[in-house]
Design a protein around this motif. Structure first.
Motif, PDB file in Angstrom:
ATOM      1  N   LEU A  56      10.775   8.884   1.610  1.00 26.36           N
ATOM      2  CA  LEU A  56      10.706   8.964   0.150  1.00 26.36           C
ATOM      3  C   LEU A  56      10.935  10.402  -0.317  1.00 26.36           C
ATOM      4  O   LEU A  56      11.622  10.661  -1.305  1.00 26.36           O
ATOM      5  CB  LEU A  56       9.326   8.486  -0.308  1.00 26.36           C
ATOM      6  CG  LEU A  56       9.232   7.313  -1.273  1.00 26.36           C
ATOM      7  CD1 LEU A  56      10.257   6.265  -0.998  1.00 26.36           C
ATOM      8  CD2 LEU A  56       7.836   6.726  -1.235  1.00 26.36           C
ATOM      9  N   ALA A  57      10.332  11.324   0.396  1.00 25.07           N
ATOM     10  CA  ALA A  57      10.436  12.727   0.011  1.00 25.07           C
ATOM     11  C   ALA A  57      11.792  13.304   0.424  1.00 25.07           C
ATOM     12  O   ALA A  57      12.426  14.031  -0.329  1.00 25.07           O
ATOM     13  CB  ALA A  57       9.316  13.537   0.663  1.00 25.07           C
ATOM     14  N   GLY A  58      12.215  12.944   1.622  1.00 26.14           N
ATOM     15  CA  GLY A  58      13.482  13.460   2.123  1.00 26.14           C
ATOM     16  C   GLY A  58      14.647  13.057   1.237  1.00 26.14           C
ATOM     17  O   GLY A  58      15.546  13.851   0.969  1.00 26.14           O
ATOM     18  N   ASP A  59      14.607  11.849   0.765  1.00 33.87           N
ATOM     19  CA  ASP A  59      15.674  11.381  -0.114  1.00 33.87           C
ATOM     20  C   ASP A  59      15.430  11.782  -1.565  1.00 33.87           C
ATOM     21  O   ASP A  59      16.174  11.378  -2.444  1.00 33.87           O
ATOM     22  CB  ASP A  59      15.782   9.846  -0.038  1.00 33.87           C
ATOM     23  CG  ASP A  59      16.337   9.380   1.285  1.00 33.87           C
ATOM     24  OD1 ASP A  59      16.839  10.230   2.041  1.00 33.87           O
ATOM     25  OD2 ASP A  59      16.285   8.167   1.566  1.00 33.87           O
ATOM     26  N   ARG A  60      14.380  12.521  -1.788  1.00 36.29           N
ATOM     27  CA  ARG A  60      14.019  12.924  -3.163  1.00 36.29           C
ATOM     28  C   ARG A  60      14.015  11.720  -4.092  1.00 36.29           C
ATOM     29  O   ARG A  60      14.585  11.757  -5.192  1.00 36.29           O
ATOM     30  CB  ARG A  60      15.004  13.961  -3.715  1.00 36.29           C
ATOM     31  CG  ARG A  60      14.933  15.320  -3.057  1.00 36.29           C
ATOM     32  CD  ARG A  60      16.032  15.467  -2.065  1.00 36.29           C
ATOM     33  NE  ARG A  60      16.039  16.753  -1.371  1.00 36.29           N
ATOM     34  CZ  ARG A  60      16.680  16.923  -0.219  1.00 36.29           C
ATOM     35  NH1 ARG A  60      17.297  15.913   0.358  1.00 36.29           N
ATOM     36  NH2 ARG A  60      16.684  18.085   0.360  1.00 36.29           N
ATOM     37  N   ARG A  61      13.399  10.684  -3.601  1.00 38.74           N
ATOM     38  CA  ARG A  61      13.376   9.453  -4.377  1.00 38.74           C
ATOM     39  C   ARG A  61      12.359   9.507  -5.495  1.00 38.74           C
ATOM     40  O   ARG A  61      12.486   8.844  -6.504  1.00 38.74           O
ATOM     41  CB  ARG A  61      12.973   8.292  -3.480  1.00 38.74           C
ATOM     42  CG  ARG A  61      13.990   7.903  -2.492  1.00 38.74           C
ATOM     43  CD  ARG A  61      15.043   7.071  -3.140  1.00 38.74           C
ATOM     44  NE  ARG A  61      15.785   6.350  -2.137  1.00 38.74           N
ATOM     45  CZ  ARG A  61      16.746   5.479  -2.415  1.00 38.74           C
ATOM     46  NH1 ARG A  61      17.066   5.262  -3.661  1.00 38.74           N
ATOM     47  NH2 ARG A  61      17.379   4.860  -1.465  1.00 38.74           N
ATOM     48  N   VAL A  62      11.287  10.220  -5.228  1.00 41.68           N
ATOM     49  CA  VAL A  62      10.177  10.230  -6.173  1.00 41.68           C
ATOM     50  C   VAL A  62       9.702  11.653  -6.412  1.00 41.68           C
ATOM     51  O   VAL A  62       9.905  12.540  -5.587  1.00 41.68           O
ATOM     52  CB  VAL A  62       8.988   9.403  -5.636  1.00 41.68           C
ATOM     53  CG1 VAL A  62       9.382   7.953  -5.477  1.00 41.68           C
ATOM     54  CG2 VAL A  62       8.494   9.961  -4.320  1.00 41.68           C
ATOM     55  N   ASP A  63       9.079  11.851  -7.550  1.00 34.14           N
ATOM     56  CA  ASP A  63       8.518  13.161  -7.862  1.00 34.14           C
ATOM     57  C   ASP A  63       7.079  13.262  -7.380  1.00 34.14           C
ATOM     58  O   ASP A  63       6.574  14.338  -7.114  1.00 34.14           O
ATOM     59  CB  ASP A  63       8.562  13.391  -9.374  1.00 34.14           C
ATOM     60  CG  ASP A  63       9.987  13.361  -9.899  1.00 34.14           C
ATOM     61  OD1 ASP A  63      10.872  13.898  -9.206  1.00 34.14           O
ATOM     62  OD2 ASP A  63      10.209  12.797 -10.979  1.00 34.14           O
ATOM     63  N   GLY A  64       6.448  12.114  -7.303  1.00 35.10           N
ATOM     64  CA  GLY A  64       5.053  12.124  -6.878  1.00 35.10           C
ATOM     65  C   GLY A  64       4.641  10.762  -6.365  1.00 35.10           C
ATOM     66  O   GLY A  64       5.376   9.783  -6.512  1.00 35.10           O
ATOM     67  N   VAL A  65       3.491  10.723  -5.749  1.00 39.99           N
ATOM     68  CA  VAL A  65       3.005   9.456  -5.210  1.00 39.99           C
ATOM     69  C   VAL A  65       1.543   9.236  -5.580  1.00 39.99           C
ATOM     70  O   VAL A  65       0.812  10.188  -5.874  1.00 39.99           O
ATOM     71  CB  VAL A  65       3.120   9.403  -3.670  1.00 39.99           C
ATOM     72  CG1 VAL A  65       4.573   9.379  -3.229  1.00 39.99           C
ATOM     73  CG2 VAL A  65       2.387  10.578  -3.044  1.00 39.99           C
ATOM     74  N   VAL A  66       1.167   7.983  -5.560  1.00 36.46           N
ATOM     75  CA  VAL A  66      -0.217   7.611  -5.798  1.00 36.46           C
ATOM     76  C   VAL A  66      -0.822   7.259  -4.443  1.00 36.46           C
ATOM     77  O   VAL A  66      -0.276   6.420  -3.731  1.00 36.46           O
ATOM     78  CB  VAL A  66      -0.293   6.385  -6.729  1.00 36.46           C
ATOM     79  CG1 VAL A  66      -1.733   5.940  -6.898  1.00 36.46           C
ATOM     80  CG2 VAL A  66       0.329   6.709  -8.078  1.00 36.46           C
ATOM     81  N   LEU A  67      -1.904   7.922  -4.112  1.00 38.93           N
ATOM     82  CA  LEU A  67      -2.535   7.660  -2.818  1.00 38.93           C
ATOM     83  C   LEU A  67      -3.764   6.779  -2.996  1.00 38.93           C
ATOM     84  O   LEU A  67      -4.733   7.177  -3.630  1.00 38.93           O
ATOM     85  CB  LEU A  67      -2.940   8.979  -2.156  1.00 38.93           C
ATOM     86  CG  LEU A  67      -1.790   9.896  -1.736  1.00 38.93           C
ATOM     87  CD1 LEU A  67      -2.315  11.229  -1.242  1.00 38.93           C
ATOM     88  CD2 LEU A  67      -0.962   9.227  -0.659  1.00 38.93           C
ATOM     89  N   THR A  68      -3.703   5.588  -2.412  1.00 39.98           N
ATOM     90  CA  THR A  68      -4.839   4.675  -2.525  1.00 39.98           C
ATOM     91  C   THR A  68      -5.469   4.468  -1.162  1.00 39.98           C
ATOM     92  O   THR A  68      -4.931   4.887  -0.151  1.00 39.98           O
ATOM     93  CB  THR A  68      -4.395   3.294  -3.040  1.00 39.98           C
ATOM     94  OG1 THR A  68      -3.637   2.648  -2.018  1.00 39.98           O
ATOM     95  CG2 THR A  68      -3.555   3.423  -4.281  1.00 39.98           C
ATOM     96  N   ASP A  69      -6.586   3.787  -1.170  1.00 43.53           N
ATOM     97  CA  ASP A  69      -7.262   3.471   0.089  1.00 43.53           C
ATOM     98  C   ASP A  69      -7.453   4.690   0.970  1.00 43.53           C
ATOM     99  O   ASP A  69      -7.065   4.701   2.145  1.00 43.53           O
ATOM    100  CB  ASP A  69      -6.452   2.424   0.870  1.00 43.53           C
ATOM    101  CG  ASP A  69      -6.631   1.041   0.291  1.00 43.53           C
ATOM    102  OD1 ASP A  69      -7.618   0.837  -0.436  1.00 43.53           O
ATOM    103  OD2 ASP A  69      -5.793   0.173   0.565  1.00 43.53           O
ATOM    104  N   LEU A  70      -8.015   5.701   0.390  1.00 42.33           N
ATOM    105  CA  LEU A  70      -8.248   6.947   1.122  1.00 42.33           C
ATOM    106  C   LEU A  70      -9.044   6.701   2.395  1.00 42.33           C
ATOM    107  O   LEU A  70      -9.985   5.911   2.407  1.00 42.33           O
ATOM    108  CB  LEU A  70      -9.026   7.910   0.216  1.00 42.33           C
ATOM    109  CG  LEU A  70      -8.267   9.106  -0.341  1.00 42.33           C
ATOM    110  CD1 LEU A  70      -6.820   8.744  -0.673  1.00 42.33           C
ATOM    111  CD2 LEU A  70      -8.969   9.649  -1.556  1.00 42.33           C
ATOM    112  N   ARG A  71      -8.673   7.411   3.426  1.00 37.56           N
ATOM    113  CA  ARG A  71      -9.376   7.261   4.699  1.00 37.56           C
ATOM    114  C   ARG A  71     -10.148   8.536   5.017  1.00 37.56           C
ATOM    115  O   ARG A  71      -9.897   9.589   4.427  1.00 37.56           O
ATOM    116  CB  ARG A  71      -8.370   6.986   5.807  1.00 37.56           C
ATOM    117  CG  ARG A  71      -7.585   5.715   5.598  1.00 37.56           C
ATOM    118  CD  ARG A  71      -6.669   5.442   6.765  1.00 37.56           C
ATOM    119  NE  ARG A  71      -5.547   6.337   6.773  1.00 37.56           N
ATOM    120  CZ  ARG A  71      -4.308   6.004   6.424  1.00 37.56           C
ATOM    121  NH1 ARG A  71      -4.064   4.774   6.010  1.00 37.56           N
ATOM    122  NH2 ARG A  71      -3.333   6.865   6.473  1.00 37.56           N
ATOM    123  N   ALA A  72     -11.042   8.402   5.956  1.00 37.32           N
ATOM    124  CA  ALA A  72     -11.798   9.580   6.384  1.00 37.32           C
ATOM    125  C   ALA A  72     -10.824  10.554   7.032  1.00 37.32           C
ATOM    126  O   ALA A  72     -10.001  10.163   7.864  1.00 37.32           O
ATOM    127  CB  ALA A  72     -12.876   9.172   7.373  1.00 37.32           C
TER     128      ALA A  72
END
Lengths: 344, 344
Positions: A120-136
């Motif tokens: 996603l980042a390499g292709d510059r597809r998105v400017d940002g992401v939403v991180l859910t289900d955080l883990r320890a």
DNA sequence: GCCGCCGACTAAACCGCTTTAGGTTTGAAC
DNA sequence: GTTCAAACCTAAAGCGGTTTAGTCGGCGGC
């Protein structure tokens, strides 16, 4: 039926009798354009039905005007969790009205989670992401940061994070469930928890233990992976015990439904013999028999807040940490007075 | 920690000692590059860790390398339907491995369905879309075509369509359920159907009617909007009737679960007094008590096939119409011999 | 009346890739 | 030894925006 190509700013410029550059200024509300000229340009643009070419804009500004949501490797997680849909709807509420688009990436067997972020980042597809289900000790924080993406986390990570967060005190929801049950006279209350590697699983579990302790009860906790299958299995174990609990607090609705099935299969009446609470307040829960008592969080509002926080970050706002309204307990039919302890 | 800008083809060209254009040819496997030179270029690219800039590529090729899925206005539709998640997982299986990305757009109150397609197309966000939940006389076909988007439909529309389609004979699934029930001796079988405006709702309903007729039964059909609430309501009406059915075939699992709740609430035993079948074979169904007999379609395979068909279309393949394997009936505990009609 | 400055505007470079139009070799054909 | 085509490669022109450097005209100040 040949499609005439959509107008470009060059067309607008020609029609308004100015240069391309000035058109760009006018269309982006930037200073340095005479009011009268600006009007003429905007008019020309709307006459031609001009609409910006996002691809071109992307190339020159270096922004994608898109945000991503990566769903962990197990498709069952998303399939099983209605929470996601409400979350997505909330994200879209905000993205849609601000010209952003949501890119949904599912980590597939052939492309694991980290690789998904990388691509996603390499292709510059998105400017940002939403991180859910955080883990320890969530490695995604560092990964995403290293990839140069903006992000917002749902809940606050337990590792150093440069990102904004939007949190819901789901612990308070569990606490309410426990208090409700204690008030009904239950003395043996168990918790079917999510995995302790997931921050919200752990948080709910901790909230359970501490509120049980406050009520003078011994906390009984069984960890699962949040799936209906493990929820059922945990319930079987709990109910097979010699001194079985009279109430079970589940960490999500799906496990509660599966647990209900197990209890009924064993011939237990809910809530007469066993009280049950869920988490998420799924639509389905209210149609069960007995209808499920459940903790309701406003996932859609959560999504909205997260999307907004992400957009704020993208436009340069400083890191922020928002706390949403506390979840509520929706009492229905699956909870009742403890056996041998009629409500007084 | 200054991020050095990613290498461009100009860097690769310089390092390989050739021109930009040739690099482009080499990297796209096009003829006209000497084998030795090609090798040198590829080597230079990998040395530099070059990766194509999708934005630039998008601008010059006019493609987005993204496909869209628009989810209808009611968020409950998606929230309630686990089918979607499996579908999405299937789409991603294919998209992820072919450099495409899935853009998920939810029509929100502030932006209706048609506007969503328009904006997706206007912004050239996607190259094509997946059309699900086909409706009778579906206007989306013409809309999407008019917008110049490629598309693939899940199921075959009842209007002229230039698009490829991927279909599952869900009617056959319903047919199996009816046959199963008839074999168990049921003579009064009802169907809680989806909306007749939705093609698959109608198709299942038709299949029900015809297979009931074949079994010499009078078809009883109640239409709903596919929601648990209406499924429950329909069940209440059916069971309140004087000559109530001994079996109900639901058009999806959610309604079946809600229907089960209603039946139990009325004191009916399932399957002793009432048999129930669902559709979709949701994970949850197998954990209920009684476990739900349900029609299983392979939604993920459906997604994979649809994604592939869309990619094929995008690369110029002619229209195709694929039929997937027939759904199967998974018999569990919610169906049994008709009352007063022991299995013989 | 000249200078300098400022606001309004233009021209052109640039983002990173694709593609077309040419240019240079090479080698076979005559 | 030309001639010509094929093979290989370069230069440059897009794609449609943004942005920078610079031009031009008019106005105020001295």
């Amino acid at each position: 039926m040949a499609q005439t190509p959509p107008p470009t700013i060059a067309d607008v410029a020609r029609r308004a009798g100015v240069s391309k550059g000035l058109v760009s200024f006018a269309l982006n509300d930037r200073p340095g354009v005479a009011p009268d000229t600006r009007r003429r340009i905007l008019e020309a643009a709307s006459d031609l039905g001009w609409t910006p070419n996002l691809r071109a804009r992307s190339l020159s500004t270096g922004r994608s005007f898109a945000c991503g949501l990566v769903v962990g490797r197990s498709t069952d997680v998303i399939a099983a969790d209605p929470f996601f849909h409400s979350l997505i709807a909330g994200l879209e509420d905000v993205f849609a009205t601000s010209g952003q688009v949501l890119v949904l990436a599912v980590a597939t067997p052939g492309r694991q989670e980290a690789a998904t972020y990388r691509s996603l980042a390499g292709d510059r597809r998105v400017d940002g992401v939403v991180l859910t289900d955080l883990r320890a000790g969530d490695e995604r924080i560092a990964l995403v940061q290293g990839l140069g993406l903006a992000a917002v986390t749902l809940g606050r990570p337990d590792v150093d994070s440069p990102f904004s967060s939007v949190s819901v005190d789901d612990g308070a929801g569990i606490r309410r469930a426990v208090e409700h049950l204690a008030r009904l006279g239950h003395r043996r209350i168990a918790h079917v928890a999510g995995p302790s590697t997931m921050l919200h699983g752990q948080r709910r579990s901790d909230a359970f233990s501490s509120s049980a302790a406050e009520a003078g009860l011994e906390p009984i906790v069984v960890a699962t992976d949040f799936s209906a299958a493990e929820g059922a299995e945990a319930t079987r174990r709990l109910l097979a015990a010699e001194d079985r609990p009279t109430a079970i607090v589940y960490s999500n609705d799906h496990m509660a439904v599966a647990g209900l099935g197990v209890a009924q299969r064993l011939g237990l009446r809910v809530p007469d013999d066993l009280s049950i609470t869920g988490f998420d307040d799924t639509d389905l829960g209210r149609h069960l028999h007995p209808a499920l008592t459940s903790v309701a969080t406003d996932a859609r509002a959560w999504g909205r807040a997260a999307a907004q926080a992400l957009l704020d970050t993208l436009s340069g706002a400083p890191e922020s940490h928002i706390h949403l309204a506390e979840p509520t307990l929706v009492v229905r039919e699956s909870t009742g007075p403890a056996p041998d302890h009629p409500r007084g």
